[in-house]
Write an enzyme that holds these catalytic residues in place. Structure first.
Site, PDB file in Angstrom:
ATOM      1  CB  CYS A 141      -0.986  -0.018   1.164  1.00  0.00           C
ATOM      2  SG  CYS A 141      -2.397   1.094   0.869  1.00  0.00           S
ATOM      3  CB  SER A 190      -8.220   0.603   2.989  1.00  0.00           C
ATOM      4  OG  SER A 190      -8.649   1.605   3.893  1.00  0.00           O
ATOM      5  CG  HIS A 231      -4.057  -2.834   2.956  1.00  0.00           C
ATOM      6  ND1 HIS A 231      -2.914  -2.718   3.741  1.00  0.00           N
ATOM      7  CD2 HIS A 231      -4.474  -1.564   2.699  1.00  0.00           C
ATOM      8  CE1 HIS A 231      -2.662  -1.434   3.955  1.00  0.00           C
ATOM      9  NE2 HIS A 231      -3.581  -0.719   3.328  1.00  0.00           N
ATOM     10  CD  GLU A 233      -1.724  -6.019   4.594  1.00  0.00           C
ATOM     11  OE1 GLU A 233      -1.754  -4.848   5.009  1.00  0.00           O
ATOM     12  OE2 GLU A 233      -1.681  -6.306   3.373  1.00  0.00           O
ATOM     13  NE  ARG A 245     -10.480   4.671  11.044  1.00  0.00           N
ATOM     14  CZ  ARG A 245      -9.568   4.191  10.186  1.00  0.00           C
ATOM     15  NH1 ARG A 245      -8.530   3.515  10.645  1.00  0.00           N
ATOM     16  NH2 ARG A 245      -9.712   4.391   8.884  1.00  0.00           N
TER      17      ARG A 245
END
Length: 295
Positions: A141, A190, A231, A233, A245
């Site tokens: 990322c 993201s 991402h 992972e 959030r």
């Protein structure tokens, strides 16, 4: 683990293009030791990121020793100091040591120019070190954007809206890192930034591995390192927690794309792809290329 077959059998030449094999002579003389892998964790939630990456590395049958690295020039507040002191090293602690592989994570600082990042000079020093002291590095990322910018002068570009969700990517089937993957590969994203893709396509030293119709160029490599703008992972609920959030902060955020099922529950649809990518990296980019004696 590698398949051991005679070098003069017809299947050897065929399988060498897309499988992990060694000839009988190499197998007889082969010594085995644990791989040394450095994880340079730039994420504020370090423990969560550790768990995600280690769970993928653990899928390999290869023995792997892990060294966790954090920045000395900037210490975040989201990880207990006791955890950092017990499990993490700084750059000064590892100087002189060589690694078979390394992973550089992302960081939520895309709004900053690279040179404005507090630990940019330290990151540059570590990236330079890995070029000469590590067989292969995966950049993830923001880490991938930083690596592409520093080594290949690829500019970071702000997106009109956040790339947030699970996206499909065309597998070009022309590299061992993609061996065993489907034609289309799912990876979470993201991020608020992308890269200048025209500069990538003009760069003869970069090879595009995965590209999405929506997410764009997502996985590419140079002669030794891999850059993944997503991402892979991420755990099952990571995007959910990020979404909740941002909602709690009152930020404008859309639902993660292609993530929730009909009951509004996270759909873990990328785990197998991530496992294959990391296993292929350990096998083909690290294990087969690293010297037995690192020092």
């Amino acid at each position: 683990m590698p398949l051991i077959i005679p070098q003069d059998i017809p299947a050897f030449a065929l399988l060498k293009q897309n499988a992990f094999i060694i000839d009988e002579n190499r197998a007889i003389h082969q010594d085995i030791r644990p791989l040394e892998v450095l994880i340079f964790n730039l994420m504020p939630t370090k423990i969560e990121t550790e768990n995600q990456i280690l769970s993928l590395l653990a899928n390999s049958p290869l023995q792997v020793n892990i060294t966790l690295l954090s920045t000395a020039s900037y210490v975040g507040k989201n990880t207990p100091q006791q955890h950092l002191e017990r499990f993490y090293s700084n750059f000064e602690d590892i100087k002189g040591k060589k690694f078979d592989g390394a992973i550089v994570t992302g960081a939520p600082i895309e709004h900053l120019a690279f040179e404005e990042v507090k630990y940019w000079e330290e990151l540059v020093a570590i990236m330079e070190y890995l070029k000469t002291h590590c067989t292969s590095t995966i950049y993830l990322c923001w880490g991938a954007m930083a690596g592409l910018y520093y080594f290949h002068k690829i500019q970071k570009i702000a997106l009109e809206q956040k790339m947030f969700g699970i996206y499909e990517h065309k597998n070009y089937q022309n590299d061992l890192l993609l061996n065993g993957l489907d034609d289309w590969v799912k990876i979470p994203h993201s991020r608020h930034s992308g890269i200048n893709e025209a500069q990538v396509r003009e760069n003869e030293n970069l090879k595009i591995l995965l590209e999405g119709e929506i997410s764009g160029i997502t996985m590419l490599k140079d002669s030794k390192d891999i850059f993944i703008l997503g991402h892979p992972e991420y755990a099952k609920n990571t995007l959910l927690y990020e979404y909740q959030r941002d909602l709690q902060k009152g930020l404008e955020i859309a639902e993660p794309y292609n993530y929730f099922d009909k009951d509004k529950q996270p759909n873990f649809s990328w785990r197998s792809y991530a496992s294959v990518i990391f296993s292929n990296w350990l096998n083909f980019s690290v294990y087969q290329n690293t010297p037995f004696v690192l020092s």
